[in-house]
Design an enzyme around this catalytic site. Structure first.
Site, PDB file in Angstrom:
ATOM      1  N   CYS A  44      13.554  10.894   6.493  1.00  0.00           N
ATOM      2  CA  CYS A  44      13.502  10.423   7.885  1.00  0.00           C
ATOM      3  C   CYS A  44      14.817  10.641   8.599  1.00  0.00           C
ATOM      4  O   CYS A  44      14.864  10.887   9.791  1.00  0.00           O
ATOM      5  CB  CYS A  44      13.129   8.950   7.912  1.00  0.00           C
ATOM      6  SG  CYS A  44      14.207   7.965   6.864  1.00  0.00           S
ATOM      7  N   GLU A 104       9.667  15.957  14.967  1.00  0.00           N
ATOM      8  CA  GLU A 104      10.079  15.807  13.574  1.00  0.00           C
ATOM      9  C   GLU A 104       9.242  16.763  12.721  1.00  0.00           C
ATOM     10  O   GLU A 104       8.018  16.695  12.730  1.00  0.00           O
ATOM     11  CB  GLU A 104       9.840  14.365  13.121  1.00  0.00           C
ATOM     12  CG  GLU A 104      10.303  14.120  11.714  1.00  0.00           C
ATOM     13  CD  GLU A 104      10.070  12.680  11.248  1.00  0.00           C
ATOM     14  OE1 GLU A 104       8.982  12.149  11.499  1.00  0.00           O
ATOM     15  OE2 GLU A 104      10.986  12.105  10.631  1.00  0.00           O
ATOM     16  N   LYS A 122       0.848  -1.194   0.000  1.00  0.00           N
ATOM     17  CA  LYS A 122       0.000   0.000   0.000  1.00  0.00           C
ATOM     18  C   LYS A 122       0.884   1.245   0.000  1.00  0.00           C
ATOM     19  O   LYS A 122       1.505   1.574   0.997  1.00  0.00           O
ATOM     20  CB  LYS A 122      -0.925   0.056   1.221  1.00  0.00           C
ATOM     21  CG  LYS A 122      -2.030   1.095   0.992  1.00  0.00           C
ATOM     22  CD  LYS A 122      -2.626   1.706   2.229  1.00  0.00           C
ATOM     23  CE  LYS A 122      -1.839   2.844   2.793  1.00  0.00           C
ATOM     24  NZ  LYS A 122      -1.851   4.087   1.978  1.00  0.00           N
ATOM     25  N   GLU A 165       9.857   1.008  10.469  1.00  0.00           N
ATOM     26  CA  GLU A 165      10.943   1.959  10.187  1.00  0.00           C
ATOM     27  C   GLU A 165      10.311   3.347  10.284  1.00  0.00           C
ATOM     28  O   GLU A 165       9.544   3.734   9.403  1.00  0.00           O
ATOM     29  CB  GLU A 165      11.534   1.717   8.791  1.00  0.00           C
ATOM     30  CG  GLU A 165      12.643   0.692   8.752  1.00  0.00           C
ATOM     31  CD  GLU A 165      12.150  -0.728   8.536  1.00  0.00           C
ATOM     32  OE1 GLU A 165      11.033  -0.886   8.018  1.00  0.00           O
ATOM     33  OE2 GLU A 165      12.881  -1.670   8.874  1.00  0.00           O
TER      34      GLU A 165
END
Ligand code: NAP
Ligand code: MG
Length: 493
Positions: A297, A396, A186, A262
């Site tokens: 990331c 973040e 997906k 992750e």
């Protein structure tokens, strides 16, 4: 000469799902609009898959696994198909790069090299690796033979984000397929086009139908249906820490499928006064935070500079910032493109506001750019006088925003660097070998760079400590996620 703009005008994006070797709309016939972040233009409609489509795709993947149309092929046969898949990715490279840039907003230059090149390389590498890994025989007493073998887990679901759509997909599907699994992928609702095209290309390369299925749709619908599915054996997830926690819960709530995550990061880049090459440190700090519009990331979003060199460092850094001004993503010279969508743009602008009101000093950027295009662009932004308690140092941002902090000695830097729930990447710049190694050992992160930030290769694992997740993509270690270990005891005479 045909320009990327000419080619873009001719693109007809196919947003249908890919199940059992065929393009199909969602059972419900629901669709959603796909807009390009470059200029807001409509790229087409995308199938809004949900639980019903997940059931169909998982059943197709299960049937393919059970009849061993792929798992039953020898490793050398699987290698040939995957290597061909990689070659075709390169053959269709221009088309894939264009789709990636239109869908996600990144510069065409990088879509071609980093994204198409990286994804093809990943698929080729796992293809080439699979007929070179051996199983084990345990050192048991002579009366027995104990075989330790690896078997594919079965049906693997992969749920990936929008920041490197093809690359994140290939980090999951390449080792999973090489090991003999069937996959249901997906992609993010924000950037589904290249993953769908990859499934067609894999079929053309000789991957049997049903082995690799792609379902576009919303996370809370198609994504959660995969995470909760009783017939999915393993889920490989890349995305935010918030959703990663839900994935682990859904795995536990359903069939205890193996769940590999992750997740996000807030990586620390520590520059000591004895840094061997200040210009290289400045270039890496600035280049790495603004690469991919800051939507990485592992972006070094917290820069720690030792007090005594900070002024000199910032002077050099500020001189570099203008070269990252966002520009037309379809121009080959552009290095910073568009933010993926309006939601992410608002998130980034919200953080910039939080930096301003939270007491940090805005040194560069801070505003939207290229608003006349109808796209979503943010200036490369630099905040100084950030301290570890501020929102922009803790959360973040996933945008082109760098927070500069300072430290007095390296112990102080390590303490601040580790004071985060994340643990993805970190870096230290110093001429002192012992200090480099001690600091690297003390940093709680899956990857530590010394005197660089761009170390990257398919041969090394990529993943995090702490709330940056439990999985490792890339390298031979990725096979651990998509295989079960089996012990077979054999009685001897
Ligand atoms: P996200 O919001 O967590 O989404 C990631 C994927 O999960 C998307 O496909 C999303 O679908 C899906 N999803 C959302 N809600 C879900 C739910 N309730 N159940 C199942 N699936 C769900 O993350 P993102 O904004 O796309 O990506 C940015 C994040 O990814 C950042 O935190 C970044 O650090 C992280 N990341 C980590 C790595 C790594 O290797 N550690 C690499 C790249 C990115 P929809 O988007 O379609 O809703
Ligand atoms: Mg898009």
């Amino acid at each position: 000469m045909t320009t990327w703009h000419d080619k873009a005008a001719a693109v007809q994006a196919d947003g249908r799902a890919f199940i059992n070797g065929e393009r199909v709309w969602a059972k419900s016939e629901q669709q959603f609009e796909n807009l390009s972040p470059i200029d807001g233009r409509k790229l087409g409609m995308v199938a809004r898959c949900d639980g019903a489509d997940v059931d169909i795709a998982v059943a197709a993947a299960r049937a393919a696994f059970e009849d061993r149309r792929w798992a039953g092929k020898s490793p050398a046969q699987r290698k040939r198909v995957l290597v061909r898949f990689a070659e075709l990715m390169q053959k269709y490279g221009a088309e894939l790069a264009l789709l990636e840039t239109l869908d996600m907003g990144k510069p065409i230059k990088y879509s071609q090299t980093v994204d198409v090149g990286g994804a093809a390389n990943c698929i080729r590498w796992y293809g080439e690796a699979i007929d070179k890994v051996y199983d084990e025989i345990a050192p048991t007493p002579d009366s027995n033979l104990a075989l330790i073998t690896r078997e594919p887990v079965g049906v693997v679901a992969a749920v990936v984000p929008w920041n490197y759509p093809m690359l994140m997909a290939s980090w999951k599907i390449a080792p999973a397929l090489a090991a003999g699994n069937s996959v249901v992928l997906k992609p993010s609702e924000k950037s589904p086009l290249t993953a769908l095209r990859m499934a067609e290309i894999a079929l053309e390369a000789g991957l049997p139908p049903g082995v690799f299925n792609v379902l576009p749709g919303y996370g809370a619908e198609a994504g959660s249906a995969l995470a909760l599915h009783m017939d999915v054996d393993c889920i490989g997830f890349t995305g935010s820490t918030r959703v990663g926690k839900q994935i682990m819960q859904m795995a536990g709530q359903s069939n205890l499928k193996r769940a590999w995550t992750e997740l996000g990061g807030k990586s620390a880049n520590i520059v000591c006064a004895d840094c061997p090459n200040l210009d290289a440190a400045v270039e890496a700090a600035i280049g790495s935070i603004f690469f991919n519009q800051g939507e990485s990331c592992n972006a070094p979003s917290r820069l720690f500079v030792e007090e005594s060199i900070k002024e000199r460092f910032l002077e050099k850094a500020l001189a570099l910032v203008p070269s990252y001004q966002p520009a037309d993503p379809l121009d080959e010279n552009t290095v910073m493109g568009a933010i993926v969508d309006a939601t992410q743009l608002n998130t980034v602008m919200g953080y910039i506001e939080a930096g301003r009101t939270g007491g940090a000093r805005l040194l560069a950027g801070g505003k939207q750019a290229r608003t006349e295009t109808g796209g979503y662009y943010v200036e490369p932004t630099l905040f100084d006088q950030v301290d570890s308690s501020m929102t922009i140092a803790r959360e973040e941002i996933f945008g082109p925003v760098l927070s500069v902090l300072s430290f007095t000695d390296v112990q102080d830097a390590v303490r601040q660097a580790n004071a985060t729930p994340y643990g993805l990447h970190a870096a230290v710049w110093t001429s002192d070998l012992s200090k480099a190694i001690q600091t690297s050992r003390a940093l709680r992160a899956g990857t530590v760079h010394v005197n660089q930030y761009d170390g990257d290769d398919i041969t090394v694992p990529f993943g995090g400590y702490k709330q940056s997740g439990n999985g490792r993509d890339k390298s031979l270690h990725a096979f651990d996620k998509y295989t079960e270990l089996k012990t077979t005891w054999i009685q001897i005479g």
